[in-house]
Write a protein that holds these residues in place. Structure first.
Motif, PDB file in Angstrom:
ATOM      1  N   MET A 195      -7.962 -26.943   3.330  1.00  0.00           N
ATOM      2  CA  MET A 195      -7.821 -25.527   3.657  1.00  0.00           C
ATOM      3  C   MET A 195      -9.085 -24.753   3.323  1.00  0.00           C
ATOM      4  O   MET A 195      -9.541 -23.912   4.106  1.00  0.00           O
ATOM      5  CB  MET A 195      -6.630 -24.916   2.919  1.00  0.00           C
ATOM      6  CG  MET A 195      -6.458 -23.437   3.232  1.00  0.00           C
ATOM      7  SD  MET A 195      -5.131 -22.649   2.311  1.00  0.00           S
ATOM      8  CE  MET A 195      -5.319 -20.945   2.871  1.00  0.00           C
ATOM      9  N   LEU A 196      -9.658 -25.018   2.151  1.00  0.00           N
ATOM     10  CA  LEU A 196     -10.872 -24.317   1.744  1.00  0.00           C
ATOM     11  C   LEU A 196     -11.989 -24.534   2.756  1.00  0.00           C
ATOM     12  O   LEU A 196     -12.657 -23.583   3.188  1.00  0.00           O
ATOM     13  CB  LEU A 196     -11.309 -24.790   0.357  1.00  0.00           C
ATOM     14  CG  LEU A 196     -12.667 -24.297  -0.135  1.00  0.00           C
ATOM     15  CD1 LEU A 196     -12.690 -22.777  -0.227  1.00  0.00           C
ATOM     16  CD2 LEU A 196     -13.024 -24.936  -1.466  1.00  0.00           C
ATOM     17  N   ARG A 197     -12.194 -25.770   3.152  1.00  0.00           N
ATOM     18  CA  ARG A 197     -13.283 -26.078   4.101  1.00  0.00           C
ATOM     19  C   ARG A 197     -13.025 -25.460   5.467  1.00  0.00           C
ATOM     20  O   ARG A 197     -13.937 -24.920   6.101  1.00  0.00           O
ATOM     21  CB  ARG A 197     -13.465 -27.589   4.203  1.00  0.00           C
ATOM     22  CG  ARG A 197     -13.954 -28.216   2.896  1.00  0.00           C
ATOM     23  CD  ARG A 197     -14.090 -29.734   3.008  1.00  0.00           C
ATOM     24  NE  ARG A 197     -14.435 -30.299   1.716  1.00  0.00           N
ATOM     25  CZ  ARG A 197     -15.658 -30.359   1.215  1.00  0.00           C
ATOM     26  NH1 ARG A 197     -16.675 -29.864   1.931  1.00  0.00           N
ATOM     27  NH2 ARG A 197     -15.891 -30.885   0.033  1.00  0.00           N
ATOM     28  N   ALA A 198     -11.776 -25.527   5.930  1.00  0.00           N
ATOM     29  CA  ALA A 198     -11.452 -24.937   7.227  1.00  0.00           C
ATOM     30  C   ALA A 198     -11.621 -23.419   7.184  1.00  0.00           C
ATOM     31  O   ALA A 198     -12.107 -22.801   8.143  1.00  0.00           O
ATOM     32  CB  ALA A 198     -10.034 -25.312   7.637  1.00  0.00           C
ATOM     33  N   PHE A 199     -11.220 -22.813   6.077  1.00  0.00           N
ATOM     34  CA  PHE A 199     -11.395 -21.366   5.919  1.00  0.00           C
ATOM     35  C   PHE A 199     -12.869 -20.986   6.009  1.00  0.00           C
ATOM     36  O   PHE A 199     -13.253 -20.069   6.750  1.00  0.00           O
ATOM     37  CB  PHE A 199     -10.806 -20.929   4.576  1.00  0.00           C
ATOM     38  CG  PHE A 199     -11.146 -19.514   4.202  1.00  0.00           C
ATOM     39  CD1 PHE A 199     -10.505 -18.451   4.808  1.00  0.00           C
ATOM     40  CD2 PHE A 199     -12.126 -19.247   3.250  1.00  0.00           C
ATOM     41  CE1 PHE A 199     -10.821 -17.140   4.465  1.00  0.00           C
ATOM     42  CE2 PHE A 199     -12.448 -17.945   2.901  1.00  0.00           C
ATOM     43  CZ  PHE A 199     -11.797 -16.887   3.511  1.00  0.00           C
ATOM     44  N   LEU A 200     -13.709 -21.687   5.265  1.00  0.00           N
ATOM     45  CA  LEU A 200     -15.135 -21.375   5.268  1.00  0.00           C
ATOM     46  C   LEU A 200     -15.757 -21.620   6.637  1.00  0.00           C
ATOM     47  O   LEU A 200     -16.527 -20.791   7.146  1.00  0.00           O
ATOM     48  CB  LEU A 200     -15.852 -22.191   4.198  1.00  0.00           C
ATOM     49  CG  LEU A 200     -15.491 -21.859   2.750  1.00  0.00           C
ATOM     50  CD1 LEU A 200     -16.139 -22.862   1.802  1.00  0.00           C
ATOM     51  CD2 LEU A 200     -15.901 -20.443   2.388  1.00  0.00           C
ATOM     52  N   ASP A 201     -15.429 -22.752   7.258  1.00  0.00           N
ATOM     53  CA  ASP A 201     -16.047 -23.119   8.536  1.00  0.00           C
ATOM     54  C   ASP A 201     -15.699 -22.135   9.645  1.00  0.00           C
ATOM     55  O   ASP A 201     -16.516 -21.889  10.544  1.00  0.00           O
ATOM     56  CB  ASP A 201     -15.615 -24.527   8.941  1.00  0.00           C
ATOM     57  CG  ASP A 201     -16.239 -25.611   8.083  1.00  0.00           C
ATOM     58  OD1 ASP A 201     -17.221 -25.311   7.373  1.00  0.00           O
ATOM     59  OD2 ASP A 201     -15.737 -26.751   8.102  1.00  0.00           O
ATOM     60  N   ARG A 202     -14.499 -21.568   9.617  1.00  0.00           N
ATOM     61  CA  ARG A 202     -14.044 -20.692  10.698  1.00  0.00           C
ATOM     62  C   ARG A 202     -14.174 -19.208  10.367  1.00  0.00           C
ATOM     63  O   ARG A 202     -13.927 -18.347  11.217  1.00  0.00           O
ATOM     64  CB  ARG A 202     -12.586 -21.031  11.032  1.00  0.00           C
ATOM     65  CG  ARG A 202     -12.425 -22.418  11.622  1.00  0.00           C
ATOM     66  CD  ARG A 202     -11.008 -22.972  11.507  1.00  0.00           C
ATOM     67  NE  ARG A 202     -10.011 -22.105  12.108  1.00  0.00           N
ATOM     68  CZ  ARG A 202      -8.692 -22.350  12.066  1.00  0.00           C
ATOM     69  NH1 ARG A 202      -8.242 -23.432  11.445  1.00  0.00           N
ATOM     70  NH2 ARG A 202      -7.845 -21.522  12.633  1.00  0.00           N
ATOM     71  N   LEU A 203     -14.600 -18.913   9.157  1.00  0.00           N
ATOM     72  CA  LEU A 203     -14.610 -17.528   8.688  1.00  0.00           C
ATOM     73  C   LEU A 203     -15.490 -16.620   9.541  1.00  0.00           C
ATOM     74  O   LEU A 203     -15.100 -15.499   9.888  1.00  0.00           O
ATOM     75  CB  LEU A 203     -15.062 -17.484   7.230  1.00  0.00           C
ATOM     76  CG  LEU A 203     -15.237 -16.110   6.594  1.00  0.00           C
ATOM     77  CD1 LEU A 203     -13.912 -15.337   6.615  1.00  0.00           C
ATOM     78  CD2 LEU A 203     -15.753 -16.259   5.167  1.00  0.00           C
ATOM     79  N   GLY A 204     -16.686 -17.094   9.882  1.00  0.00           N
ATOM     80  CA  GLY A 204     -17.641 -16.249  10.602  1.00  0.00           C
ATOM     81  C   GLY A 204     -17.097 -15.708  11.904  1.00  0.00           C
ATOM     82  O   GLY A 204     -17.461 -14.600  12.334  1.00  0.00           O
ATOM     83  N   LYS A 205     -16.190 -16.464  12.547  1.00  0.00           N
ATOM     84  CA  LYS A 205     -15.619 -16.038  13.825  1.00  0.00           C
ATOM     85  C   LYS A 205     -14.539 -14.961  13.659  1.00  0.00           C
ATOM     86  O   LYS A 205     -14.053 -14.422  14.651  1.00  0.00           O
ATOM     87  CB  LYS A 205     -15.023 -17.242  14.549  1.00  0.00           C
ATOM     88  CG  LYS A 205     -16.048 -18.311  14.918  1.00  0.00           C
ATOM     89  CD  LYS A 205     -15.377 -19.493  15.600  1.00  0.00           C
ATOM     90  CE  LYS A 205     -16.391 -20.574  15.945  1.00  0.00           C
ATOM     91  NZ  LYS A 205     -15.752 -21.755  16.584  1.00  0.00           N
ATOM     92  N   HIS A 206     -14.182 -14.692  12.417  1.00  0.00           N
ATOM     93  CA  HIS A 206     -13.090 -13.750  12.195  1.00  0.00           C
ATOM     94  C   HIS A 206     -13.499 -12.534  11.365  1.00  0.00           C
ATOM     95  O   HIS A 206     -12.645 -11.743  10.972  1.00  0.00           O
ATOM     96  CB  HIS A 206     -11.916 -14.467  11.524  1.00  0.00           C
ATOM     97  CG  HIS A 206     -11.272 -15.490  12.411  1.00  0.00           C
ATOM     98  ND1 HIS A 206     -10.328 -15.162  13.360  1.00  0.00           N
ATOM     99  CD2 HIS A 206     -11.466 -16.830  12.516  1.00  0.00           C
ATOM    100  CE1 HIS A 206      -9.950 -16.257  13.996  1.00  0.00           C
ATOM    101  NE2 HIS A 206     -10.618 -17.279  13.505  1.00  0.00           N
ATOM    102  N   LEU A 207     -14.800 -12.387  11.129  1.00  0.00           N
ATOM    103  CA  LEU A 207     -15.299 -11.211  10.421  1.00  0.00           C
ATOM    104  C   LEU A 207     -15.942 -10.238  11.410  1.00  0.00           C
ATOM    105  O   LEU A 207     -16.733 -10.639  12.269  1.00  0.00           O
ATOM    106  CB  LEU A 207     -16.335 -11.618   9.372  1.00  0.00           C
ATOM    107  CG  LEU A 207     -15.819 -12.060   8.006  1.00  0.00           C
ATOM    108  CD1 LEU A 207     -16.969 -12.554   7.140  1.00  0.00           C
ATOM    109  CD2 LEU A 207     -15.076 -10.925   7.301  1.00  0.00           C
ATOM    110  N   GLU A 208     -15.623  -8.962  11.256  1.00  0.00           N
ATOM    111  CA  GLU A 208     -16.297  -7.944  12.045  1.00  0.00           C
ATOM    112  C   GLU A 208     -17.746  -7.812  11.567  1.00  0.00           C
ATOM    113  O   GLU A 208     -18.061  -8.155  10.423  1.00  0.00           O
ATOM    114  CB  GLU A 208     -15.577  -6.608  11.888  1.00  0.00           C
ATOM    115  CG  GLU A 208     -14.180  -6.587  12.495  1.00  0.00           C
ATOM    116  CD  GLU A 208     -13.467  -5.271  12.265  1.00  0.00           C
ATOM    117  OE1 GLU A 208     -14.014  -4.436  11.509  1.00  0.00           O
ATOM    118  OE2 GLU A 208     -12.369  -5.080  12.820  1.00  0.00           O
TER     119      GLU A 208
END
Length: 372
Positions: free
Chosen positions: A287-300
């Motif tokens: 979960m931690l790795r998936a959160f970090l890897d996909r985070l940039g696509k979900h930040l304004e």
């Protein structure tokens, strides 16, 4: 789908649904036991994997469970030179005890009535845990006692100072007893202009409630566990945040972007053994790795993320700080800052705990992250 267990009792064929939160296999055979069984005999039979269905006084069953528990205790280990090895041995011991204690069964009828002398009324607790029923159920006495305990937690709630209110955890949903991570989210200055936020892995909804109380106009709280979704929805409605917080069933992120993304992921990278343990244990830090890897696509643009995580896995030798920093870097993120706090739970001060050396030095941190 629940498995159906069949057995013969008093010359009649019986059947019931099998319920097990830790995914124990359904019994291939069920042996009836009564008040006259001794603790030594019950322990020996449980140790070889014999399922025993209790047909006696309920209080006697509880006393028998306590006696089996004492016999199943592993002799206290001295710490080795490897905290990681100590931890793995400890988890093996826990799994062995859980298997043994799971061998003493009770039956609930189709209406969740526990039809034993001196048995409590568990209908509400069982309905909260399992939903409506139309068939008898078999489950371990250990699980039954846990759902009774969960009902009491839900009834009394856990006081959250940052909310000046109680959060009511449901059966199978991790309780926010470790208040230090909640306080970090309550105290850290919000990014300028934050109007939207995601709470990833919301559990009871406590962090979503804190964000709403702090004035975030629109919060989306996600979880992949339907029980957590129901729990968070109930808490947020009761606290008056239903108009501000939307609760969604999702594996990590919802659609879209937010100006603030908050996540308190499982902090121990090893296998969970029950549903509730998914809040603590995460094999390979998926979960931690998936959160970090996909985070940039979900930040304004201009937004930031708050990763709230304990360093206990590092202190136990199960992960390293370099692992975390490398994962942040690979995801194209930079660290804007970090706020640390120490745990307040009793185990951090228990000198008899096998992992006291690690727990006494544990730090929970809020990492402020943003895209590079």
């Amino acid at each position: 789908m629940h498995a159906t267990v069949g057995w013969t009792e008093d010359g009649q064929q019986r059947s019931a649904l099998w319920r097990s939160e830790n995914n124990a296999p359904p019994p291939k055979a069920v042996h009836i036991v009564r008040d006259d069984i001794s603790a030594d005999v019950a322990y020996k039979r449980a140790s070889i994997g014999e399922y025993m269905l209790w047909r006696g006084d309920f209080n006697n069953a509880r006393q028998l469970m306590k006696a089996i528990t004492r016999r199943a205790q592993t002799r206290a280990r001295k710490p080795t030179a490897s905290p990681a090895e100590d931890f793995h041995l400890h988890r093996q011991d826990q799994a062995r005890r859980a298997r043994i204690l799971g061998m003493l069964l009770v039956e609930l009828d189709a209406n969740y009535v526990l039809d034993y002398p001196r048995a409590p009324d568990v209908r509400l607790a069982a309905t909260e845990a399992y939903g409506e029923s139309a068939e008898p159920s078999l489950l371990s006495l250990r699980e039954l006692l846990s759902l009774i305990g969960a009902h009491e937690w839900r009834r009394t709630g856990v006081h959250i100072p940052a909310l000046d209110a109680n959060i009511e955890p449901h059966f199978g949903v991790f309780s926010p007893l470790r208040g230090e991570y909640v306080q970090l989210v309550a105290d850290t200055p919000l990014p300028s202009g934050s109007t939207t936020a995601f709470d990833i892995g919301t559990g009871t909804g406590v962090l979503a409630a804190v964000l709403a109380k702090r004035g975030i106009a629109h919060v989306i709280a996600t979880d992949k566990d339907p029980r957590a979704i129901a729990c968070a929805t109930a808490n947020l409605d009761r606290l008056g945040f239903a108009d501000q917080v939307e609760v969604q069933l999702a594996d990590i992120f919802p659609a879209g972007r937010a100006s603030l993304v908050v996540c308190n992921p499982p902090w121990i990278p090893t296998k969970p053994t029950s549903g509730i343990e998914h809040a603590i244990y995460d094999p390979g830090s998926r979960m931690l790795r998936a959160f970090l890897d996909r985070l940039g696509k979900h930040l304004e643009p201009g937004g930031e993320a708050w990763l709230v995580i304990s360093d206990l896995a590092e202190l136990l030798g199960l992960a390293t700080r370099d692992d975390l920093l490398a994962a942040i870097d690979r995801a194209g993120l930079l660290v804007l800052g970090r706020t640390d706090t120490t745990p307040t739970h009793p185990r951090a001060r228990d000198a008899d705990d096998l992992f006291h050396a690690a727990r006494s030095r544990e730090t929970t941190s809020l990492w402020r992250l943003a895209p590079r």
